[in-house]
Design a protein around this motif. Sequence first.
Motif, mmCIF file in Angstrom:
data_model
loop_
_atom_site.group_PDB
_atom_site.id
_atom_site.type_symbol
_atom_site.label_atom_id
_atom_site.label_comp_id
_atom_site.label_asym_id
_atom_site.label_seq_id
_atom_site.Cartn_x
_atom_site.Cartn_y
_atom_site.Cartn_z
ATOM 1 N N ALA A 237 11.529 -0.694 1.528
ATOM 2 C CA ALA A 237 11.813 -1.812 2.427
ATOM 3 C C ALA A 237 11.094 -1.682 3.764
ATOM 4 O O ALA A 237 11.443 -2.357 4.720
ATOM 5 C CB ALA A 237 13.327 -1.907 2.654
ATOM 6 N N GLY A 238 10.086 -0.796 3.826
ATOM 7 C CA GLY A 238 9.341 -0.631 5.079
ATOM 8 C C GLY A 238 8.514 -1.868 5.383
ATOM 9 O O GLY A 238 8.299 -2.715 4.519
ATOM 10 N N ARG A 239 8.025 -1.941 6.624
ATOM 11 C CA ARG A 239 7.283 -3.138 7.046
ATOM 12 C C ARG A 239 5.875 -3.182 6.499
ATOM 13 O O ARG A 239 5.266 -4.236 6.421
ATOM 14 C CB ARG A 239 7.240 -3.199 8.584
ATOM 15 C CG ARG A 239 8.513 -3.782 9.169
ATOM 16 C CD ARG A 239 8.573 -3.555 10.652
ATOM 17 N NE ARG A 239 8.860 -2.145 10.916
ATOM 18 C CZ ARG A 239 9.514 -1.691 11.972
ATOM 19 N NH1 ARG A 239 9.944 -2.537 12.882
ATOM 20 N NH2 ARG A 239 9.746 -0.419 12.132
ATOM 21 N N GLY A 240 5.326 -2.027 6.180
ATOM 22 C CA GLY A 240 3.972 -1.992 5.625
ATOM 23 C C GLY A 240 2.910 -2.431 6.606
ATOM 24 O O GLY A 240 1.904 -3.042 6.222
ATOM 25 N N THR A 241 3.095 -2.091 7.881
ATOM 26 C CA THR A 241 2.148 -2.574 8.902
ATOM 27 C C THR A 241 0.755 -1.981 8.717
ATOM 28 O O THR A 241 -0.235 -2.606 9.096
ATOM 29 C CB THR A 241 2.644 -2.238 10.326
ATOM 30 O OG1 THR A 241 2.991 -0.849 10.368
ATOM 31 C CG2 THR A 241 3.847 -3.064 10.695
ATOM 32 N N PRO B 13 5.156 -8.002 -0.505
ATOM 33 C CA PRO B 13 5.741 -6.718 -0.120
ATOM 34 C C PRO B 13 4.834 -5.566 -0.566
ATOM 35 O O PRO B 13 4.215 -5.633 -1.632
ATOM 36 C CB PRO B 13 7.073 -6.674 -0.882
ATOM 37 C CG PRO B 13 7.340 -8.077 -1.311
ATOM 38 C CD PRO B 13 6.008 -8.757 -1.430
ATOM 39 N N LYS B 14 4.776 -4.514 0.258
ATOM 40 C CA LYS B 14 3.898 -3.377 -0.037
ATOM 41 C C LYS B 14 4.169 -2.809 -1.428
ATOM 42 O O LYS B 14 3.253 -2.423 -2.154
ATOM 43 C CB LYS B 14 4.094 -2.305 1.033
ATOM 44 C CG LYS B 14 3.206 -1.105 0.890
ATOM 45 C CD LYS B 14 3.211 -0.207 2.121
ATOM 46 C CE LYS B 14 4.565 0.356 2.449
ATOM 47 N NZ LYS B 14 4.488 1.374 3.523
ATOM 48 N N ALA B 15 5.444 -2.784 -1.798
ATOM 49 C CA ALA B 15 5.816 -2.184 -3.088
ATOM 50 C C ALA B 15 5.282 -2.982 -4.275
ATOM 51 O O ALA B 15 5.238 -2.484 -5.395
ATOM 52 C CB ALA B 15 7.330 -2.072 -3.195
ATOM 53 N N GLY C 95 14.786 2.343 9.427
ATOM 54 C CA GLY C 95 14.264 3.679 9.164
ATOM 55 C C GLY C 95 14.528 4.121 7.741
ATOM 56 O O GLY C 95 15.408 3.588 7.052
ATOM 57 N N LEU C 96 13.756 5.119 7.311
ATOM 58 C CA LEU C 96 13.875 5.626 5.938
ATOM 59 C C LEU C 96 15.274 6.196 5.671
ATOM 60 O O LEU C 96 15.842 5.987 4.593
ATOM 61 C CB LEU C 96 12.791 6.684 5.701
ATOM 62 C CG LEU C 96 12.835 7.452 4.396
ATOM 63 C CD1 LEU C 96 12.762 6.518 3.197
ATOM 64 C CD2 LEU C 96 11.681 8.462 4.345
ATOM 65 N N GLY C 97 15.826 6.909 6.649
ATOM 66 C CA GLY C 97 17.167 7.465 6.464
ATOM 67 C C GLY C 97 18.194 6.363 6.241
ATOM 68 O O GLY C 97 19.055 6.447 5.360
ATOM 69 N N LEU D 195 12.584 8.811 -4.433
ATOM 70 C CA LEU D 195 11.125 8.691 -4.572
ATOM 71 C C LEU D 195 10.621 7.606 -3.623
ATOM 72 O O LEU D 195 11.081 6.461 -3.711
ATOM 73 C CB LEU D 195 10.728 8.266 -5.996
ATOM 74 C CG LEU D 195 11.140 9.113 -7.200
ATOM 75 C CD1 LEU D 195 12.562 8.805 -7.645
ATOM 76 C CD2 LEU D 195 10.174 8.838 -8.348
ATOM 77 N N LEU D 196 9.719 7.947 -2.736
ATOM 78 C CA LEU D 196 9.120 6.919 -1.884
ATOM 79 C C LEU D 196 8.079 6.155 -2.696
ATOM 80 O O LEU D 196 7.191 6.760 -3.309
ATOM 81 C CB LEU D 196 8.463 7.541 -0.647
ATOM 82 C CG LEU D 196 9.353 8.407 0.234
ATOM 83 C CD1 LEU D 196 8.673 8.669 1.583
ATOM 84 C CD2 LEU D 196 10.728 7.801 0.444
ATOM 85 N N SER D 197 8.194 4.835 -2.673
ATOM 86 C CA SER D 197 7.303 4.051 -3.538
ATOM 87 C C SER D 197 5.863 4.062 -3.028
ATOM 88 O O SER D 197 4.944 3.718 -3.760
ATOM 89 C CB SER D 197 7.806 2.623 -3.678
ATOM 90 O OG SER D 197 7.889 2.021 -2.422
ATOM 91 N N ASP D 198 5.651 4.480 -1.780
ATOM 92 C CA ASP D 198 4.285 4.622 -1.249
ATOM 93 C C ASP D 198 3.525 5.759 -1.899
ATOM 94 O O ASP D 198 2.305 5.826 -1.788
ATOM 95 C CB ASP D 198 4.349 4.998 0.240
ATOM 96 C CG ASP D 198 4.542 3.812 1.126
ATOM 97 O OD1 ASP D 198 4.683 2.705 0.601
ATOM 98 O OD2 ASP D 198 4.559 4.017 2.348
HETATM 99 P P1 UTP Z 1 6.793 4.287 6.091
HETATM 100 O O1 UTP Z 1 7.093 4.427 7.529
HETATM 101 O O2 UTP Z 1 5.609 5.010 5.556
HETATM 102 O O3 UTP Z 1 6.681 2.784 5.633
HETATM 103 O O4 UTP Z 1 8.087 4.640 5.270
HETATM 104 P P2 UTP Z 1 6.408 1.491 6.426
HETATM 105 O O5 UTP Z 1 7.361 1.340 7.571
HETATM 106 O O6 UTP Z 1 6.391 0.424 5.417
HETATM 107 O O7 UTP Z 1 4.909 1.784 6.893
HETATM 108 P P3 UTP Z 1 4.037 1.232 8.074
HETATM 109 O O8 UTP Z 1 3.950 2.413 9.007
HETATM 110 O O9 UTP Z 1 4.686 0.013 8.669
HETATM 111 O O10 UTP Z 1 2.725 0.924 7.430
HETATM 112 C C1 UTP Z 1 8.124 5.499 4.130
HETATM 113 C C2 UTP Z 1 8.939 4.863 3.027
HETATM 114 O O11 UTP Z 1 10.204 4.456 3.511
HETATM 115 C C3 UTP Z 1 10.446 3.084 3.245
HETATM 116 C C4 UTP Z 1 9.059 2.478 3.062
HETATM 117 O O12 UTP Z 1 9.108 1.350 2.229
HETATM 118 C C5 UTP Z 1 8.279 3.629 2.430
HETATM 119 O O13 UTP Z 1 8.508 3.688 1.021
HETATM 120 N N1 UTP Z 1 11.227 2.513 4.387
HETATM 121 C C6 UTP Z 1 10.866 2.793 5.654
HETATM 122 C C7 UTP Z 1 12.309 1.714 4.120
HETATM 123 O O14 UTP Z 1 12.660 1.457 2.933
HETATM 124 N N2 UTP Z 1 13.017 1.199 5.164
HETATM 125 C C8 UTP Z 1 12.691 1.461 6.446
HETATM 126 O O15 UTP Z 1 13.403 0.967 7.369
HETATM 127 C C9 UTP Z 1 11.587 2.275 6.703
#
Ligand code: UTP
Length: 265
Positions: free
Chosen positions: A11-15, A25-27, A92-94, A112-115
């Motif tokens: 659910a990251g922003r994938g910036t 979505p990045k995933a 955040g990831l946490g 598992l991080l999908s990245d």
């Molecule tokens: P990253 O920080 O690498 O992902 O998070 P991001 O935020 O998508 O990346 P940028 O920096 O904006 O390009 C590592 C993993 O944690 C997930 C991301 O999807 C990725 O798999 N993540 C991160 C979440 O699910 N939620 C969050 O709030 C943050």
Amino acid sequence: MSIDVAVIPAAGRGTRMRPATRVVPKALITVVDRPAIQYAVEEAARAGAKEAIVIVDLDAGHLVAQHFNLGGALPGLEGIHVRPVVQEEPLGLGHAVGEAAHMVGDRPFYCLLSDNIVRPGFDVLPQLAAGSDDGTVSVVCLRRLHDAMLSRYGVVIPASDVEQDLLDLAGAVEKPGVAEAPSRLGLVGRYLFTPEILAILDKLPPGFGGEIQLTDAINQLGQAGRLRGHIADEDLLDVGTPEGLLQASVCLGRHRFGPQVFDGF
Ligand code: UTP
């Protein structure tokens, strides 16, 4: 105990993948012939998981559900049930991992991080399980980092010598940089957690960058003497950046079609 559930934060922003991720979505970005997230679900299934809890943002939830469930299960994924959970804000990831707590319950789980995609033939989840005393101790996957990477990864605090790629850990620090790094061993996106991490995440304040950091929860496991690390034989592929996506596409494409796929290219 076999581990039957996997949590896959996506659910990251994938910036770092703009403009590709402005809408998609990045995933769900394609790597060779399938979306990035599918590699993580396939890997979890190979490790014996029956349930994959995918953490997605509001926009991606129905797309991920459709990808995995439309018209029945994908070939090879009949034995794993994909369940999207929405993280409403990217805190955040946490925080993302904590969103799975109600579905995980009191089970140990893979994360598992999908990245990150494992190189063909280099699955690490079985080794994490083997080092976990039957799912009763958390085990994180590690790789050795170069100097420049110490400001981009969580870095662990070793508490024992390495034996058969496994060591005890006393904690972890998020993106410490060269000067502050407690070791050169970095966290690389594959974990086996006991459910105690969910209780830690529930009370965790924001850390580095104002985000709720998985590394801070891992640090608490280490401080409690409840953490091990497994040093992986091979790096994972990182599809969270354009360069990494290109490298992953070449690696996985060569494996799929054979090295001659680039002959005369
Ligand atoms: P990253 O920080 O690498 O992902 O998070 P991001 O935020 O998508 O990346 P940028 O920096 O904006 O390009 C590592 C993993 O944690 C997930 C991301 O999807 C990725 O798999 N993540 C991160 C979440 O699910 N939620 C969050 O709030 C943050």
